[in-house]
Motif scaffolding. Structure first.
Motif, PDB file in Angstrom:
ATOM      1  N   SER A  95       0.791  -1.194   0.075  1.00 52.77           N
ATOM      2  CA  SER A  95       0.057  -0.113   0.089  1.00 52.77           C
ATOM      3  C   SER A  95       0.942   1.293   0.066  1.00 52.77           C
ATOM      4  O   SER A  95       2.125   1.318   0.413  1.00 52.77           O
ATOM      5  CB  SER A  95      -1.011   0.021   1.252  1.00 52.77           C
ATOM      6  OG  SER A  95      -0.111   0.180   2.346  1.00 52.77           O
ATOM      7  N   GLU A  96       0.283   2.327  -0.307  1.00 52.29           N
ATOM      8  CA  GLU A  96       1.089   3.712  -0.143  1.00 52.29           C
ATOM      9  C   GLU A  96       2.297   3.454  -1.167  1.00 52.29           C
ATOM     10  O   GLU A  96       3.205   4.096  -0.881  1.00 52.29           O
ATOM     11  CB  GLU A  96       1.143   4.182   1.208  1.00 52.29           C
ATOM     12  CG  GLU A  96      -0.070   4.210   2.152  1.00 52.29           C
ATOM     13  CD  GLU A  96       0.246   5.069   3.317  1.00 52.29           C
ATOM     14  OE1 GLU A  96       0.899   6.072   3.328  1.00 52.29           O
ATOM     15  OE2 GLU A  96      -0.386   4.525   4.307  1.00 52.29           O
ATOM     16  N   ASP A  97       2.044   2.987  -2.589  1.00 54.98           N
ATOM     17  CA  ASP A  97       3.141   3.166  -3.397  1.00 54.98           C
ATOM     18  C   ASP A  97       4.298   2.289  -2.704  1.00 54.98           C
ATOM     19  O   ASP A  97       5.448   2.622  -3.162  1.00 54.98           O
ATOM     20  CB  ASP A  97       3.491   4.443  -3.960  1.00 54.98           C
ATOM     21  CG  ASP A  97       2.583   5.317  -4.509  1.00 54.98           C
ATOM     22  OD1 ASP A  97       1.633   4.663  -5.203  1.00 54.98           O
ATOM     23  OD2 ASP A  97       2.393   6.688  -4.266  1.00 54.98           O
ATOM     24  N   GLY A  98       4.058   1.279  -2.062  1.00 55.61           N
ATOM     25  CA  GLY A  98       5.002   0.463  -1.461  1.00 55.61           C
ATOM     26  C   GLY A  98       5.887   0.789  -0.235  1.00 55.61           C
ATOM     27  O   GLY A  98       6.535   0.123   0.196  1.00 55.61           O
ATOM     28  N   PHE A 138       8.184  -4.543  -5.621  1.00 53.56           N
ATOM     29  CA  PHE A 138       8.783  -4.859  -4.538  1.00 53.56           C
ATOM     30  C   PHE A 138       8.715  -3.731  -3.380  1.00 53.56           C
ATOM     31  O   PHE A 138       9.186  -2.823  -3.490  1.00 53.56           O
ATOM     32  CB  PHE A 138      10.324  -5.188  -4.837  1.00 53.56           C
ATOM     33  CG  PHE A 138      10.560  -6.391  -5.712  1.00 53.56           C
ATOM     34  CD1 PHE A 138      10.617  -7.519  -4.925  1.00 53.56           C
ATOM     35  CD2 PHE A 138      10.751  -6.556  -6.910  1.00 53.56           C
ATOM     36  CE1 PHE A 138      10.988  -8.847  -6.049  1.00 53.56           C
ATOM     37  CE2 PHE A 138      10.985  -7.531  -7.609  1.00 53.56           C
ATOM     38  CZ  PHE A 138      11.043  -8.690  -7.218  1.00 53.56           C
ATOM     39  N   PRO A 139       7.630  -4.096  -2.423  1.00 55.99           N
ATOM     40  CA  PRO A 139       7.565  -3.020  -1.459  1.00 55.99           C
ATOM     41  C   PRO A 139       8.766  -2.808  -0.452  1.00 55.99           C
ATOM     42  O   PRO A 139       9.539  -3.700  -0.576  1.00 55.99           O
ATOM     43  CB  PRO A 139       6.448  -3.466  -0.518  1.00 55.99           C
ATOM     44  CG  PRO A 139       6.307  -4.987  -0.969  1.00 55.99           C
ATOM     45  CD  PRO A 139       6.785  -5.352  -2.025  1.00 55.99           C
ATOM     46  N   GLN A 140       8.872  -1.788   0.263  1.00 49.60           N
ATOM     47  CA  GLN A 140       9.700  -1.445   1.244  1.00 49.60           C
ATOM     48  C   GLN A 140      10.097  -2.577   2.183  1.00 49.60           C
ATOM     49  O   GLN A 140       9.290  -3.059   2.822  1.00 49.60           O
ATOM     50  CB  GLN A 140       9.584  -0.163   1.902  1.00 49.60           C
ATOM     51  CG  GLN A 140      10.851   0.257   2.863  1.00 49.60           C
ATOM     52  CD  GLN A 140      10.363   1.455   3.572  1.00 49.60           C
ATOM     53  OE1 GLN A 140       9.556   2.333   3.607  1.00 49.60           O
ATOM     54  NE2 GLN A 140      11.569   1.973   3.915  1.00 49.60           N
ATOM     55  N   HIS A 141      11.495  -3.038   2.177  1.00 51.33           N
ATOM     56  CA  HIS A 141      11.865  -4.109   3.108  1.00 51.33           C
ATOM     57  C   HIS A 141      10.813  -5.607   3.013  1.00 51.33           C
ATOM     58  O   HIS A 141      10.850  -6.114   3.761  1.00 51.33           O
ATOM     59  CB  HIS A 141      11.737  -3.566   4.468  1.00 51.33           C
ATOM     60  CG  HIS A 141      12.689  -2.714   4.730  1.00 51.33           C
ATOM     61  ND1 HIS A 141      14.091  -2.873   3.972  1.00 51.33           N
ATOM     62  CD2 HIS A 141      13.051  -1.569   5.755  1.00 51.33           C
ATOM     63  CE1 HIS A 141      14.865  -1.845   4.341  1.00 51.33           C
ATOM     64  NE2 HIS A 141      14.300  -1.207   5.341  1.00 51.33           N
TER      65      HIS A 141
END
Length: 345
Positions: A95-98, A138-141
């Protein structure tokens, strides 16, 4: 400020022959309990809460990646606790652009992966597996810290003299990768070292990208203006001291990617110590397993955190392709870390 703990921890003999007679269920020395939060942003999630005779306490967030959400010595919290207050259910990392990770981010250990860690990225997908996904986000972390675990077991092993907990966390999708994190956490009844043994398994039938980061986060009172880095940090410890941890509203985060030499056994030991309270924490791991080391300094008021983050090789994007390690079908990779709390008793 005193360099001693708020209260002196008792010295208990580990070779007490009458211990079974004195404490039939060993709860005088340690315990681990499965609890459920009943209020606040984290309502409904399962926690394993443990303590031992050496004054070490820890919590495992069963429904958030089986991570160590808290670590303490006596009544002193050593990890970082964010304004998110262990929210549950976790927000989707995509969500929220990753950047959904930032809505969940909280606790002493946040495991990042299992396919990727780093800022949100887009890369080519595997069209041989799914023709519907020519690109992949690929989302953050990564995703694993937001996933609930299957609780395999927990308890107090009287014969081995330790507290243990085991869980399995799965990251999967139809036409996608199927990766599992198998984790066991141990703490001796009289020890101040937690042992984490992880195995990441590719349960699918195609190669899968793999990356893993141990985002170990420290906060106040261990993190303060008097704190210093210990272990193998070398010259970076001096650079750290040039910018003492002090909260300021305008401060922006700093992330350093370090390459440190291991000792003669191939181990790296890095940590943080605050002489003002007489407590330090060290992380020990094999550099061959975790060759990357990130240090996250986020001294903004209301955040105020330090991350010491061993990981696999740093993922990168080149010509639209994700370059990272690969797990073969039905293959696995093992990782281990020891977390030691030291105190001036």
């Amino acid at each position: 400020m005193s360099k001693s703990l708020p209260h002196r921890l008792p010295q208990i003999a580990s070779a007490d022959a009458d211990i079974a007679a004195k404490s039939p269920d060993l709860r005088a020395l340690g315990e681990i309990r499965l609890l459920s939060l009943e209020d606040g942003p984290g309502r409904g999630q399962r926690l394993l809460v443990a303590r031992n005779a050496a004054g070490i306490g820890f919590e495992i967030a069963v429904d958030r990646g089986f991570d160590l959400s808290a670590l303490s010595l006596g009544q002193v919290q050593l990890g970082w606790h964010s304004q998110n207050q262990m929210r549950y259910p976790a927000q989707l990392p995509s969500s929220e652009d990753g950047y959904g990770f930032l809505r969940n981010f909280d606790g002493f250990l946040v495991t990042c992966g299992l396919s990727y860690y780093g800022p949100p990225r887009r890369a080519a997908g595997d069209t041989t597996v799914s023709p519907h996904r020519p690109q992949r986000d690929f989302p953050q972390h990564g995703e694993i810290a937001a996933m609930p675990a299957r609780l395999v077991g927990y308890g107090l092993d009287a014969e081995a003299g330790l507290i243990f907990a085991e869980g399995v966390v799965r990251q999967s999708g139809v036409f996608g990768d199927v990766l599992e994190l198998h984790r066991r956490i141990e703490l001796g009844l009289y020890d101040r070292t937690l042992a984490i043994a992880d195995r990441v398994v590719n349960c699918g039938f195609n190669p899968a990208p793999h990356a893993l980061l141990y985002h170990c986060n420290f906060g106040y009172p261990l993190l303060d203006a008097t704190s210093e880095l210990t272990g193998a940090f070398g010259d970076f410890a001096r650079r750290f001291a040039e910018l003492p941890p002090r909260p300021r509203p305008e401060t922006r985060e700093i992330v350093d990617h370090l390459t440190l030499p291991p000792d003669e056994r191939g181990d790296l030991v890095v940590g943080i110590r605050n002489p003002a309270i007489g407590i330090g924490v060290e992380l020990a791991y094999r550099q061959a397993q975790l060759p990357s080391l990130l240090v996250w300094r986020s001294y903004q008021s209301g955040v105020f955190a330090l991350g010491i983050e061993p990981g696999t090789a740093l993922p990168r994007i080149e010509n639209g392709e994700l370059l990272t390690e690969t797990l073969e079908p039905r293959g696995s990779r093992d990782y281990a870390m020891a977390i030691t709390v030291a105190a001036e008793d």
